[in-house]
Design a protein around this motif. Structure first.
Motif, PDB file in Angstrom:
ATOM      1  N   TYR A 288       0.860  -1.186   0.000  1.00  0.00           N
ATOM      2  CA  TYR A 288       0.000   0.000   0.000  1.00  0.00           C
ATOM      3  C   TYR A 288       0.895   1.235   0.000  1.00  0.00           C
ATOM      4  CZ  TYR A 288       1.117  -0.466   4.959  1.00  0.00           C
ATOM      5  OH  TYR A 288       1.790  -0.629   6.144  1.00  0.00           O
ATOM      6  N   LEU A 289       0.287   2.348  -0.359  1.00  0.00           N
ATOM      7  CA  LEU A 289       1.017   3.618  -0.368  1.00  0.00           C
ATOM      8  C   LEU A 289       0.301   4.621   0.519  1.00  0.00           C
ATOM      9  CD1 LEU A 289       1.770   3.871  -4.213  1.00  0.00           C
ATOM     10  CD2 LEU A 289       3.485   3.596  -2.393  1.00  0.00           C
ATOM     11  N   LEU A 290       1.058   5.345   1.288  1.00  0.00           N
ATOM     12  CA  LEU A 290       0.509   6.454   2.067  1.00  0.00           C
ATOM     13  C   LEU A 290       0.811   7.720   1.283  1.00  0.00           C
ATOM     14  CD1 LEU A 290      -0.851   6.975   4.886  1.00  0.00           C
ATOM     15  CD2 LEU A 290       1.407   7.740   5.636  1.00  0.00           C
ATOM     16  N   VAL A 291      -0.244   8.468   0.979  1.00  0.00           N
ATOM     17  CA  VAL A 291      -0.108   9.625   0.104  1.00  0.00           C
ATOM     18  C   VAL A 291      -0.674  10.849   0.792  1.00  0.00           C
ATOM     19  CG1 VAL A 291      -0.592  10.519  -2.211  1.00  0.00           C
ATOM     20  CG2 VAL A 291      -0.499   8.045  -1.843  1.00  0.00           C
ATOM     21  N   LYS A 292       0.148  11.879   0.930  1.00  0.00           N
ATOM     22  CA  LYS A 292      -0.325  13.142   1.498  1.00  0.00           C
ATOM     23  C   LYS A 292      -0.837  14.008   0.354  1.00  0.00           C
ATOM     24  CE  LYS A 292       1.958  15.291   5.067  1.00  0.00           C
ATOM     25  NZ  LYS A 292       1.275  15.591   6.271  1.00  0.00           N
ATOM     26  N   VAL A 293      -2.071  14.479   0.492  1.00  0.00           N
ATOM     27  CA  VAL A 293      -2.685  15.295  -0.566  1.00  0.00           C
ATOM     28  C   VAL A 293      -3.190  16.611   0.018  1.00  0.00           C
ATOM     29  CG1 VAL A 293      -3.369  13.288  -1.939  1.00  0.00           C
ATOM     30  CG2 VAL A 293      -4.947  14.198  -0.216  1.00  0.00           C
ATOM     31  N   ASN A 294      -3.598  17.502  -0.870  1.00  0.00           N
ATOM     32  CA  ASN A 294      -4.049  18.828  -0.428  1.00  0.00           C
ATOM     33  C   ASN A 294      -5.347  18.785   0.365  1.00  0.00           C
ATOM     34  OD1 ASN A 294      -2.082  20.644  -1.098  1.00  0.00           O
ATOM     35  ND2 ASN A 294      -2.649  20.641  -3.262  1.00  0.00           N
ATOM     36  N   ASP A 295      -6.305  18.022  -0.096  1.00  0.00           N
ATOM     37  CA  ASP A 295      -7.596  17.968   0.588  1.00  0.00           C
ATOM     38  C   ASP A 295      -8.050  16.503   0.639  1.00  0.00           C
ATOM     39  OD1 ASP A 295     -10.149  18.180   1.530  1.00  0.00           O
ATOM     40  OD2 ASP A 295     -10.696  19.881   0.242  1.00  0.00           O
ATOM     41  N   ALA A 296      -7.616  15.822   1.699  1.00  0.00           N
ATOM     42  CA  ALA A 296      -7.820  14.368   1.759  1.00  0.00           C
ATOM     43  C   ALA A 296      -9.302  13.999   1.687  1.00  0.00           C
ATOM     44  CB  ALA A 296      -7.197  13.807   3.036  1.00  0.00           C
ATOM     45  N   LYS A 297     -10.135  14.753   2.395  1.00  0.00           N
ATOM     46  CA  LYS A 297     -11.553  14.407   2.441  1.00  0.00           C
ATOM     47  C   LYS A 297     -12.193  14.549   1.059  1.00  0.00           C
ATOM     48  CE  LYS A 297     -15.872  15.244   4.937  1.00  0.00           C
ATOM     49  NZ  LYS A 297     -16.520  14.383   3.968  1.00  0.00           N
ATOM     50  N   ALA A 298     -11.795  15.622   0.340  1.00  0.00           N
ATOM     51  CA  ALA A 298     -12.360  15.851  -0.992  1.00  0.00           C
ATOM     52  C   ALA A 298     -11.949  14.723  -1.945  1.00  0.00           C
ATOM     53  CB  ALA A 298     -11.894  17.196  -1.531  1.00  0.00           C
ATOM     54  N   VAL A 299     -10.700  14.328  -1.880  1.00  0.00           N
ATOM     55  CA  VAL A 299     -10.230  13.240  -2.751  1.00  0.00           C
ATOM     56  C   VAL A 299     -10.972  11.953  -2.395  1.00  0.00           C
ATOM     57  CG1 VAL A 299      -8.243  11.829  -3.440  1.00  0.00           C
ATOM     58  CG2 VAL A 299      -7.948  14.291  -3.046  1.00  0.00           C
ATOM     59  N   TYR A 300     -11.037  11.673  -1.097  1.00  0.00           N
ATOM     60  CA  TYR A 300     -11.703  10.452  -0.638  1.00  0.00           C
ATOM     61  C   TYR A 300     -13.156  10.422  -1.114  1.00  0.00           C
ATOM     62  CZ  TYR A 300     -13.646   6.883   2.374  1.00  0.00           C
ATOM     63  OH  TYR A 300     -14.298   5.771   2.826  1.00  0.00           O
ATOM     64  N   ASP A 301     -13.879  11.526  -0.871  1.00  0.00           N
ATOM     65  CA  ASP A 301     -15.304  11.572  -1.234  1.00  0.00           C
ATOM     66  C   ASP A 301     -15.506  11.445  -2.742  1.00  0.00           C
ATOM     67  OD1 ASP A 301     -16.005  11.791   1.386  1.00  0.00           O
ATOM     68  OD2 ASP A 301     -16.308  13.971   1.350  1.00  0.00           O
ATOM     69  N   PHE A 302     -14.606  12.080  -3.505  1.00  0.00           N
ATOM     70  CA  PHE A 302     -14.728  11.980  -4.958  1.00  0.00           C
ATOM     71  C   PHE A 302     -14.553  10.521  -5.400  1.00  0.00           C
ATOM     72  CE2 PHE A 302     -13.042  11.901  -9.278  1.00  0.00           C
ATOM     73  CZ  PHE A 302     -13.978  12.686  -9.939  1.00  0.00           C
ATOM     74  N   LEU A 303     -13.577   9.844  -4.814  1.00  0.00           N
ATOM     75  CA  LEU A 303     -13.344   8.442  -5.189  1.00  0.00           C
ATOM     76  C   LEU A 303     -14.546   7.569  -4.796  1.00  0.00           C
ATOM     77  CD1 LEU A 303      -9.553   8.019  -4.320  1.00  0.00           C
ATOM     78  CD2 LEU A 303     -10.596   8.077  -6.603  1.00  0.00           C
ATOM     79  N   VAL A 304     -15.128   7.837  -3.639  1.00  0.00           N
ATOM     80  CA  VAL A 304     -16.324   7.072  -3.237  1.00  0.00           C
ATOM     81  C   VAL A 304     -17.427   7.270  -4.272  1.00  0.00           C
ATOM     82  CG1 VAL A 304     -18.184   6.877  -1.530  1.00  0.00           C
ATOM     83  CG2 VAL A 304     -15.809   7.069  -0.758  1.00  0.00           C
ATOM     84  N   SER A 305     -17.563   8.522  -4.762  1.00  0.00           N
ATOM     85  CA  SER A 305     -18.610   8.787  -5.761  1.00  0.00           C
ATOM     86  C   SER A 305     -18.328   8.022  -7.048  1.00  0.00           C
ATOM     87  CB  SER A 305     -18.728  10.293  -6.030  1.00  0.00           C
ATOM     88  OG  SER A 305     -17.685  10.706  -6.895  1.00  0.00           O
ATOM     89  N   LYS A 306     -17.076   7.662  -7.262  1.00  0.00           N
ATOM     90  CA  LYS A 306     -16.712   6.842  -8.426  1.00  0.00           C
ATOM     91  C   LYS A 306     -16.640   5.360  -8.056  1.00  0.00           C
ATOM     92  CE  LYS A 306     -16.380  10.348 -11.060  1.00  0.00           C
ATOM     93  NZ  LYS A 306     -17.611  10.571 -11.829  1.00  0.00           N
ATOM     94  N   LYS A 307     -17.136   5.040  -6.887  1.00  0.00           N
ATOM     95  CA  LYS A 307     -17.183   3.652  -6.402  1.00  0.00           C
ATOM     96  C   LYS A 307     -15.790   3.034  -6.199  1.00  0.00           C
ATOM     97  CE  LYS A 307     -21.841   2.345  -7.641  1.00  0.00           C
ATOM     98  NZ  LYS A 307     -22.298   3.729  -7.486  1.00  0.00           N
ATOM     99  N   ILE A 308     -14.849   3.885  -5.844  1.00  0.00           N
ATOM    100  CA  ILE A 308     -13.498   3.395  -5.520  1.00  0.00           C
ATOM    101  C   ILE A 308     -13.217   3.755  -4.061  1.00  0.00           C
ATOM    102  CG2 ILE A 308     -11.020   3.637  -5.983  1.00  0.00           C
ATOM    103  CD1 ILE A 308     -11.790   4.290  -8.906  1.00  0.00           C
ATOM    104  N   ILE A 309     -12.928   2.741  -3.268  1.00  0.00           N
ATOM    105  CA  ILE A 309     -12.764   2.956  -1.833  1.00  0.00           C
ATOM    106  C   ILE A 309     -11.302   2.803  -1.429  1.00  0.00           C
ATOM    107  CG2 ILE A 309     -13.612   2.330   0.469  1.00  0.00           C
ATOM    108  CD1 ILE A 309     -15.808   3.154  -1.623  1.00  0.00           C
ATOM    109  N   ILE A 310     -10.768   3.866  -0.869  1.00  0.00           N
ATOM    110  CA  ILE A 310      -9.433   3.804  -0.268  1.00  0.00           C
ATOM    111  C   ILE A 310      -9.609   4.111   1.223  1.00  0.00           C
ATOM    112  CG2 ILE A 310      -8.208   4.367  -2.396  1.00  0.00           C
ATOM    113  CD1 ILE A 310      -7.990   7.268  -1.238  1.00  0.00           C
ATOM    114  N   ARG A 311      -8.530   4.287   1.940  1.00  0.00           N
ATOM    115  CA  ARG A 311      -8.657   4.527   3.386  1.00  0.00           C
ATOM    116  C   ARG A 311      -8.196   5.943   3.723  1.00  0.00           C
ATOM    117  NH1 ARG A 311      -8.507   0.645   7.940  1.00  0.00           N
ATOM    118  NH2 ARG A 311      -9.892   1.720   9.387  1.00  0.00           N
TER     119      ARG A 311
END
Ligand SMILES: *Cc1c(COP(=O)(O)O)cnc(C)c1O
Length: 345
Positions: A288-311
């Motif tokens: 797995y990779l740990l990735v620091k991003v600008n807006d973690a919640k926004a990235v996470y939520d966008f991926l969920v909307s695309k049916k892709i689940i990360i942690r």
């Protein structure tokens, strides 16, 4: 290390373990009428081997250790819980662990009413050996280290872990759940050398057997004996023992999977680095990779909307803004990258 009798709970030292029919008669026979089993429905009617002898022999040769240095559990979760039950007096003893790390040590501690003293990793996710040792006292029975560490992904320096093994007087538990992805960094080769070392490995990750629930603890024969005394007698069921024996024959397949996953991890590392919202992709010794991003919640939520689940790990110590992404099959990883490209626009 302190003598085992000084570390173990007194009730565990004095425990008389359950004695099964298969303990009291271990030879072969034509007729077994000693365990109140149903004579029909072979082979599931019979209780499994409570000591998993065949499986342990197989793992012993695979890992180059002795069978009596192996404890097998219902996932790694079982030895984690048993270590608390063997060593920690509820409400009295404590453990020391790193932060951030795998959540099960805290949960097992809470269930057993044992205090957890957490010591932050350094900013570059290394062990703070002196602080770890400074938090230990006479009531500290276990020191939990996870290497490669979940969720940071890195292995710790061998010299730091050896330092802890030498200087801590209790048990040092090193969770190597992901070690197949960085086999050179395993401490298993030190097993006979440090009697306070307990190493946890699992079939849930590189071996692709999370569903059968099989975890391993490697330790001195004395510690393995204690864990065996307090486990449920038939903790590894027949189906798990059989399936593991079959899959262990296919080590080449596991090696192939690891190779593929490491290749994909490289590809993902490079691709993730190129996104404008990526702050940092941390180096990884795991799948797995740990990735620091600008807006973690926004990235996470966008991926969920695309049916892709990360942690989303952004609420974890030292991991502000961090997401944890498991490496999947190439097509799955590509879907993740496509979705992130869409997010970027
Ligand atoms: C996944 C994982 C395990 C595996 O647990 P099992 O109970 O064997 O499935 C153990 N430790 C860590 C740190 C993990 O991430």
């Amino acid at each position: 290390m302190k003598p085992l009798t000084q570390l173990l709970r007194p009730n565990i030292i004095n425990l008389k373990p359950y004695s099964s029919a298969r303990d009291e008669y271990t030879g072969g026979a034509a007729v077994f009428l000693d365990a109140n089993e149903n004579p029909y429905n072979e082979p599931y009617n019979r209780y499994p081997d409570p000591y998993q002898r065949k499986l342990k022999e197989c793992i012993a040769s695979l890992k180059n250790v002795e069978a009596k240095q192996i404890f097998l559990g219902n996932g790694s979760d079982e030895p984690i819980d048993l270590l608390f039950r063997a060593f920690c007096q509820p409400g009295i003893d404590n453990i020391v662990s790193i932060d951030p790390t795998y959540g099960m040590y805290q949960v097992a501690a809470d269930i057993n009413n044992v205090e957890v003293r957490k010591v932050l990793l350094t900013q570059d996710f290394e062990l703070d050996v002196e602080s770890l040792l400074a938090r230990c006292d006479d009531q500290t029975k276990l020191l939990f280290i996870c290497s490669p560490n979940n969720p940071t992904g890195n292995c710790f320096r061998e010299e730091d872990m050896i330092n802890l093994l030498k200087r801590f007087e209790g048990i040092v538990v090193i969770d190597e759940a992901y070690i197949d992805f960085a086999p050179d960094k395993s401490l298993l080769k030190n097993l006979g050398k440090y009697e306070n070392l307990v190493l946890l490995q699992t079939f849930s990750k590189a071996w692709g057997m999370a569903g059968i629930r099989l975890g391993m603890a490697f330790a001195s024969p004395e510690i393995v004996q204690v864990l065996s005394n307090i486990k449920y007698p038939y903790n590894i069921n027949t189906l798990t023992q059989q399936t593991a024996l079959e899959l262990l024959e296919k080590e080449s397949e596991k090696k192939y999977w690891v190779e593929q996953l490491l290749k994909e991890r490289d590809r993902m590392q490079n691709a993730l680095n190129d996104f404008s919202f990526t702050v940092r992709v941390y180096p990884s010794d795991a799948n797995y990779l740990l990735v620091k991003v600008n807006d973690a919640k926004a990235v996470y939520d966008f991926l969920v909307s695309k049916k892709i689940i990360i942690r989303d790990r952004s609420s974890v110590s030292l991991c502000k803004g961090c997401l944890r992404m498991t490496i999947g099959q190439p097509a799955e990883n590509s879907l993740l990258l496509e979705a992130l490209t869409m997010y970027e626009k």
